[in-house]
Motif scaffolding. Structure first.
Motif, PDB file in Angstrom:
ATOM      1  N   ALA A  93       0.837  -1.201   0.000  1.00  0.00           N
ATOM      2  CA  ALA A  93       0.000   0.000   0.000  1.00  0.00           C
ATOM      3  C   ALA A  93       0.875   1.256   0.000  1.00  0.00           C
ATOM      4  CB  ALA A  93      -0.933  -0.006   1.216  1.00  0.00           C
ATOM      5  N   LEU A  94       1.901   1.255   0.846  1.00  0.00           N
ATOM      6  CA  LEU A  94       2.779   2.434   0.915  1.00  0.00           C
ATOM      7  C   LEU A  94       3.498   2.648  -0.412  1.00  0.00           C
ATOM      8  CD1 LEU A  94       4.338   2.073   4.491  1.00  0.00           C
ATOM      9  CD2 LEU A  94       2.517   3.631   3.749  1.00  0.00           C
ATOM     10  N   ASN A  95       3.961   1.563  -1.023  1.00  0.00           N
ATOM     11  CA  ASN A  95       4.649   1.708  -2.303  1.00  0.00           C
ATOM     12  C   ASN A  95       3.743   2.300  -3.378  1.00  0.00           C
ATOM     13  OD1 ASN A  95       7.546   0.675  -2.914  1.00  0.00           O
ATOM     14  ND2 ASN A  95       6.799  -0.641  -1.256  1.00  0.00           N
ATOM     15  N   GLU A  96       2.518   1.770  -3.470  1.00  0.00           N
ATOM     16  CA  GLU A  96       1.595   2.282  -4.489  1.00  0.00           C
ATOM     17  C   GLU A  96       1.305   3.758  -4.291  1.00  0.00           C
ATOM     18  OE1 GLU A  96      -2.005  -0.049  -4.548  1.00  0.00           O
ATOM     19  OE2 GLU A  96      -0.830  -1.890  -4.719  1.00  0.00           O
ATOM     20  N   LEU A  97       1.098   4.126  -3.019  1.00  0.00           N
ATOM     21  CA  LEU A  97       0.693   5.504  -2.746  1.00  0.00           C
ATOM     22  C   LEU A  97       1.870   6.469  -2.880  1.00  0.00           C
ATOM     23  CD1 LEU A  97      -1.663   4.662   0.218  1.00  0.00           C
ATOM     24  CD2 LEU A  97      -2.329   5.295  -2.112  1.00  0.00           C
ATOM     25  N   ALA A  98       3.056   6.040  -2.448  1.00  0.00           N
ATOM     26  CA  ALA A  98       4.239   6.899  -2.593  1.00  0.00           C
ATOM     27  C   ALA A  98       4.482   7.174  -4.083  1.00  0.00           C
ATOM     28  CB  ALA A  98       5.459   6.229  -1.966  1.00  0.00           C
ATOM     29  N   ARG A  99       4.289   6.129  -4.886  1.00  0.00           N
ATOM     30  CA  ARG A  99       4.483   6.271  -6.319  1.00  0.00           C
ATOM     31  C   ARG A  99       3.412   7.209  -6.916  1.00  0.00           C
ATOM     32  NH1 ARG A  99       2.602   2.730 -10.233  1.00  0.00           N
ATOM     33  NH2 ARG A  99       3.704   2.872 -12.228  1.00  0.00           N
ATOM     34  N   ALA A 100       2.151   7.006  -6.498  1.00  0.00           N
ATOM     35  CA  ALA A 100       1.061   7.821  -7.058  1.00  0.00           C
ATOM     36  C   ALA A 100       1.218   9.288  -6.690  1.00  0.00           C
ATOM     37  CB  ALA A 100      -0.289   7.294  -6.573  1.00  0.00           C
ATOM     38  N   SER A 101       1.784   9.554  -5.498  1.00  0.00           N
ATOM     39  CA  SER A 101       1.907  10.936  -5.043  1.00  0.00           C
ATOM     40  C   SER A 101       3.282  11.527  -5.307  1.00  0.00           C
ATOM     41  CB  SER A 101       1.618  11.017  -3.535  1.00  0.00           C
ATOM     42  OG  SER A 101       0.280  10.696  -3.265  1.00  0.00           O
ATOM     43  N   ALA A 102       4.192  10.715  -5.837  1.00  0.00           N
ATOM     44  CA  ALA A 102       5.565  11.173  -6.097  1.00  0.00           C
ATOM     45  C   ALA A 102       6.219  11.745  -4.843  1.00  0.00           C
ATOM     46  CB  ALA A 102       5.598  12.178  -7.253  1.00  0.00           C
ATOM     47  N   VAL A 103       6.058  11.006  -3.749  1.00  0.00           N
ATOM     48  CA  VAL A 103       6.703  11.367  -2.479  1.00  0.00           C
ATOM     49  C   VAL A 103       7.360  10.097  -1.928  1.00  0.00           C
ATOM     50  CG1 VAL A 103       5.073  13.211  -1.891  1.00  0.00           C
ATOM     51  CG2 VAL A 103       4.589  10.840  -1.197  1.00  0.00           C
ATOM     52  N   ALA A 104       8.035  10.215  -0.800  1.00  0.00           N
ATOM     53  CA  ALA A 104       8.590   9.030  -0.141  1.00  0.00           C
ATOM     54  C   ALA A 104       7.830   8.779   1.155  1.00  0.00           C
ATOM     55  CB  ALA A 104      10.071   9.248   0.162  1.00  0.00           C
ATOM     56  N   ALA A 105       7.793   7.510   1.562  1.00  0.00           N
ATOM     57  CA  ALA A 105       7.206   7.169   2.856  1.00  0.00           C
ATOM     58  C   ALA A 105       8.307   6.569   3.717  1.00  0.00           C
ATOM     59  CB  ALA A 105       6.061   6.177   2.680  1.00  0.00           C
ATOM     60  N   LEU A 106       8.421   7.069   4.937  1.00  0.00           N
ATOM     61  CA  LEU A 106       9.420   6.539   5.872  1.00  0.00           C
ATOM     62  C   LEU A 106       8.700   5.852   7.022  1.00  0.00           C
ATOM     63  CD1 LEU A 106      12.344   6.318   6.968  1.00  0.00           C
ATOM     64  CD2 LEU A 106      11.912   8.483   8.161  1.00  0.00           C
ATOM     65  N   VAL A 107       9.005   4.564   7.220  1.00  0.00           N
ATOM     66  CA  VAL A 107       8.374   3.786   8.282  1.00  0.00           C
ATOM     67  C   VAL A 107       9.395   3.534   9.386  1.00  0.00           C
ATOM     68  CG1 VAL A 107       7.350   1.542   8.849  1.00  0.00           C
ATOM     69  CG2 VAL A 107       6.795   2.665   6.672  1.00  0.00           C
ATOM     70  N   ARG A 108       8.971   3.758  10.635  1.00  0.00           N
ATOM     71  CA  ARG A 108       9.827   3.402  11.776  1.00  0.00           C
ATOM     72  C   ARG A 108       9.409   2.010  12.236  1.00  0.00           C
ATOM     73  NH1 ARG A 108       7.891   8.593  12.826  1.00  0.00           N
ATOM     74  NH2 ARG A 108       6.369   7.626  14.231  1.00  0.00           N
ATOM     75  N   GLU A 109      10.227   1.023  11.908  1.00  0.00           N
ATOM     76  CA  GLU A 109       9.873  -0.382  12.147  1.00  0.00           C
ATOM     77  C   GLU A 109       9.466  -0.639  13.600  1.00  0.00           C
ATOM     78  OE1 GLU A 109      13.060  -3.199  11.372  1.00  0.00           O
ATOM     79  OE2 GLU A 109      11.697  -4.365  10.126  1.00  0.00           O
ATOM     80  N   ALA A 110      10.160   0.001  14.516  1.00  0.00           N
ATOM     81  CA  ALA A 110       9.892  -0.249  15.933  1.00  0.00           C
ATOM     82  C   ALA A 110       8.506   0.224  16.349  1.00  0.00           C
ATOM     83  CB  ALA A 110      10.958   0.445  16.789  1.00  0.00           C
ATOM     84  N   ASP A 111       7.920   1.140  15.567  1.00  0.00           N
ATOM     85  CA  ASP A 111       6.603   1.678  15.922  1.00  0.00           C
ATOM     86  C   ASP A 111       5.449   0.914  15.284  1.00  0.00           C
ATOM     87  OD1 ASP A 111       7.870   3.560  17.424  1.00  0.00           O
ATOM     88  OD2 ASP A 111       7.706   5.172  15.936  1.00  0.00           O
ATOM     89  N   VAL A 112       5.764  -0.069  14.428  1.00  0.00           N
ATOM     90  CA  VAL A 112       4.699  -0.818  13.742  1.00  0.00           C
ATOM     91  C   VAL A 112       4.117  -1.861  14.696  1.00  0.00           C
ATOM     92  CG1 VAL A 112       4.162  -2.370  11.826  1.00  0.00           C
ATOM     93  CG2 VAL A 112       5.834  -0.518  11.510  1.00  0.00           C
ATOM     94  N   PRO A 113       2.805  -1.790  14.975  1.00  0.00           N
ATOM     95  CA  PRO A 113       2.229  -2.778  15.887  1.00  0.00           C
ATOM     96  C   PRO A 113       2.135  -4.156  15.214  1.00  0.00           C
ATOM     97  CG  PRO A 113       0.515  -1.280  15.075  1.00  0.00           C
ATOM     98  CD  PRO A 113       1.813  -0.791  14.522  1.00  0.00           C
ATOM     99  N   VAL A 114       2.750  -5.146  15.849  1.00  0.00           N
ATOM    100  CA  VAL A 114       2.699  -6.529  15.373  1.00  0.00           C
ATOM    101  C   VAL A 114       2.472  -7.394  16.600  1.00  0.00           C
ATOM    102  CG1 VAL A 114       3.882  -8.349  14.070  1.00  0.00           C
ATOM    103  CG2 VAL A 114       4.476  -5.950  13.653  1.00  0.00           C
ATOM    104  N   SER A 115       1.490  -8.269  16.544  1.00  0.00           N
ATOM    105  CA  SER A 115       1.254  -9.113  17.720  1.00  0.00           C
ATOM    106  C   SER A 115       2.402 -10.109  17.851  1.00  0.00           C
ATOM    107  CB  SER A 115      -0.081  -9.850  17.581  1.00  0.00           C
ATOM    108  OG  SER A 115       0.049 -10.894  16.643  1.00  0.00           O
TER     109      SER A 115
END
Lengths: 361, 361
Positions: A253-275
Motif C-alpha cells: 500500500a505504501l509503495n503504491e501511494l508513494a508512487r502515485a503521489s511522487a513522495v517518499a514514505a518513511l516507516v519506523r519499524e519499531a513503531d509498527v504494531p505486530v502481535s
C-alpha cells in the motif's frame, strides 16, 4: 491541499501513469499477477488500463471508482474472493466478501449503501458449507450496516473451481467531509495504521496446515467504515488518503501511494504494531509482517497538525485500540518507501516481485 | 396499473414468496442449481433469500436491485460469467460480461451509468487470450455507452478455474418513464420478443464440438438498452414488464414472471421467431429453442392498446428487426405457461428440472 491543487495533482498522476506505465510482456498469467506486487502492477497498468482506462476514475487506481449523480458522489468497487480454505480462525470467505468490499468504499471516504453478491459454486459443494457462508455474509452485512440488494449464482463442473468464489460489489456515497485521493500524500504527513499488521494473511496461511506451526492468530476482518468515519470527524480535510492494506500488506500500500503521489514514505519499524504470535510466525517463515495481507487494517495519511487527534479518534473505534503512528511522508526520494529498522539502519522496502502468500482473499 | 395498485401487488408477491417459497433440501450443489430452472429457484428462494432477503428489493427477484438516492432511482445488478469456450461464433465471454449486465439494468428500465469488472484468472492463462477478452470488454462497453470504473483481479492455481471467470456489476438510473416490475403482468397484456430465440445457447453448444453438428449460428449478444428505450418511448406506462431471456430461455422467463404476477402466459408456438439453423439443431438435439439461452433477446409485456406501437418501435431498433408478438397474458391458471403448438394442441411449458446446456454464460 486546495481543490484546484488536488485536481491538478490528480491530472499529473494520470498523465504520468499513462506515459510511463509498466509493460505487460509475459506470455502467461502467473500466481504473482494476483499477489498485489510488481507483477500485479504490470498486469493492471500494462494490460487492463490501456484497454479499459479511457476514464480518469479508473486510471486513478483508487480502491473504488467514483461518479457524480444529482449532487452526490457515488463510489463503486468490486472484489472477487478466492481464499482457501473457506474458513480460518477469525473469519471466512463470506465475511471477507462483505468487509473487503465495504472497506474499499471506506478507503475513498464512502459510506456503504448497498452490496451485490455473485457466486461461482463448484458442483458437489456441500450445502452446509454454502449455507454457512451465506449466513456469514448476512451477518457481516448486518454488522457493516449494508444490505445485499442483487445477486447471481453460477455453478461450474467439479474441479473447475475450489468450492466457491464470491464476487461482491459495493455502492456507497462519498462523505461530504472526505477529500481523499491516492495522490493526496504530502510531505510532512503522518502515517497511521489502525491496528496490528499481518494477522489476516498469517491466520489463513496457518489454517492451510502446510507448515508444522500452530499459533493463536485470527483474521482481523472487519468493516473499516467506523474507523474512516472517526478519522473524518477528527481530521476533516487534513485526512489526505486512506488505504485498506490487503494483498501485499502495508508495504505494498505504501509503495503504491508513494508512487502515485511522487513522495517518499518513511516507516519506523519499531513503531509498527505486530502481535507477538504474528511476529514469531513471520520470523520462522522468513516473511516480513509488513508484506502480509490485512482485511481490517487501514493505513491513513494525515497532516501533522491533525495527526494526534486522528490517532486518538482511531483508538476510540472498537477493534482499532492498537492504532499507531508508524512514520511520515518525505519529499524525497519520490516513489520510494524507506524503513528505519529496529537495529538503527535504513533500507528500501520495495514492492514484492513474487507471491509469498497466494489466495489469502 | 396505478402506483398504489402496483405497490400493493409487489407487497403481496413478497409476502407470498416468503410464505410459500421452495425449500432447499439437497446435500450438494449440482449443475442444475446454475441452470435457471427449478433447482436454481430452490437454491435462490430456499437458501439465499431466507438469509439475505431482509429487504424488499432483493425479495422481489427482479433482474436488478433498486434504491432511491437524491430523487433518482438507482439500479444495481451483478453477474458472473463462466462460459466455455471463452470464444464462440458471434461473441465471447468479454462481450457477454458487458451485455449481460447492461441488459439486466435495461430489464428494470435503467439506463446504464457504469460497470465494474472483477476477474478470476487461471494460472497459465495465455496472455493473448486475456488481452483479447479485455479488448472485447472495452469494445462492448463502448457500444453500450458505459465505462468500466473499477476492477479487481485474482489469480488461482492451474486447474482451480477454467481459463477465466468474469464478474461484472452494473449501476444504472431508472428511466423516469419506466414502471416495470416482475409482478407487473396483467391479463390481456401482449407478449413480445425482440428477436429470434435460442441463438446464443445453441452457438455456444455447437462451439464446444461435443456434437458432430455444424451450423451457422451466432450468439445474439448485444446491449438491449436501445430496445427498452424504444419500448418506453412507444408504450410508456403500458410497458408492464421486461425480461432479458438468458439462462433457461424464454420459457423460464415466462414461468418466473407468470408465477410472480399470479397470471398465466399463453404462447403461440407458430409465432415464435426461430432461425432455421437453430430450429434444425434444436430438433436434432431434442431441445426446445424456447428453453435455450439468449444474450440479446428480451421478452416484453405490453398492454394490448400499446402493443402494435411497441412492436413497431422494437423492430426499428438495430438487431431487433425480427421482433414478434408471440402470445398474451391470461388470468387463469395462475403461475402457468401454456403453449398453443403448431399442431393445434395446447400444453404446459414448465420450468426445467435439469440442465440441458450448462455454462452458456
Amino acid at each position: 491541499m486546495s481543490e484546484a491543487t488536488r485536481e491538478q495533482r490528480i491530472l499529473e498522476i494520470v498523465q504520468r501513469s499513462r506515459a510511463g506505465r509498466p509493460r505487460f510482456t509475459e506470455q502467461h498469467v502467473t500466481m504473482a499477477h494476483g499477489a498485489g506486487g510488481k507483477a500485479s502492477q504490470s498486469l493492471i497498468e500494462g494490460l487492463l488500463l490501456p484497454a479499459l482506462g479511457n476514464n480518469d476514475t479508473l486510471a486513478e487506481l483508487a480502491d473504488a471508482g467514483t461518479l457524480a449523480l444529482n449532487g452526490a458522489t457515488l463510489a463503486l468497487t468490486t472484489d472477487s474472493f478466492v481464499v482457501t480454505p473457506l474458513r480460518f480462525p477469525g473469519g471466512s470467505i463470506g465475511e471477507l466478501a462483505v468487509n473487503g468490499t465495504v472497506n474499499d468504499l471506506a478507503a475513498v471516504g464512502a459510506r456503504p449503501l448497498a452490496l451485490t453478491l455473485s457466486l461461482v459454486l463448484e458442483e458437489g459443494l456441500d450445502s452446509d458449507e454454502l449455507r454457512a457462508e451465506i449466513e456469514a455474509i448476512a451477518h457481516a452485512a448486518e454488522l457493516a450496516g449494508v444490505q445485499v440488494i442483487a445477486g447471481d449464482t453460477k455453478v461450474v463442473q467439479r474441479g473447475a473451481a475450489e468450492k466457491m468464489y464470491a464476487c461482491t460489489t459495493g455502492l456507497g456515497v462519498v462523505d461530504p467531509r472526505a477529500r481523499l485521493s491516492p495522490a493526496g500524500l504530502l510531505s510532512g504527513d503522518r502515517i497511521l495504521v489502525s491496528g496490528p499488521v499481518g494477522e489476516h494473511g498469517m491466520a489463513v496461511m496457518l489454517a492451510r496446515e502446510e507448515f508444522a506451526l500452530q499459533a493463536d492468530i485470527r483474521s482481523d476482518t472487519r468493516s473499516l467504515w467506523p474507523a474512516v468515519d472517526g478519522l473524518l470527524a477528527a481530521a476533516g480535510e487534513d485526512l489526505h488518503c486512506v488505504r485498506d492494506a490487503t494483498r501485499g500488506g502495508v508495504a505494498s500500500a505504501l509503495n503504491e501511494l508513494a508512487r502515485a503521489s511522487a513522495v517518499a514514505a518513511l516507516v519506523r519499524e519499531a513503531d509498527v504494531p505486530v502481535s507477538p504470535a504474528v511476529a514469531g510466525a513471520a520470523e520462522l517463515l522468513g516473511i516480513d509482517p509488513l508484506y502480509v495481507a490485512n482485511e481490517g487494517t487501514l493505513v491513513a495519511f494525515v497532516a501533522e497538525r491533525a495527526a494526534a487527534a486522528a490517532l486518538a479518534a482511531l483508538r476510540a473505534v472498537p477493534g482499532c485500540e492498537r492504532a499507531a503512528e508508524i512514520g511520515e511522508v518525505l519529499a524525497e526520494p519520490p516513489g520510494m518507501v524507506l524503513v528505519d529498522t529496529a537495529f538503527g539502519g535504513r533500507r528500501v522496502m520495495d514492492l514484492l516481485a513474487g507471491d509469498p502468500l497466494p489466495r489469502i482473499c
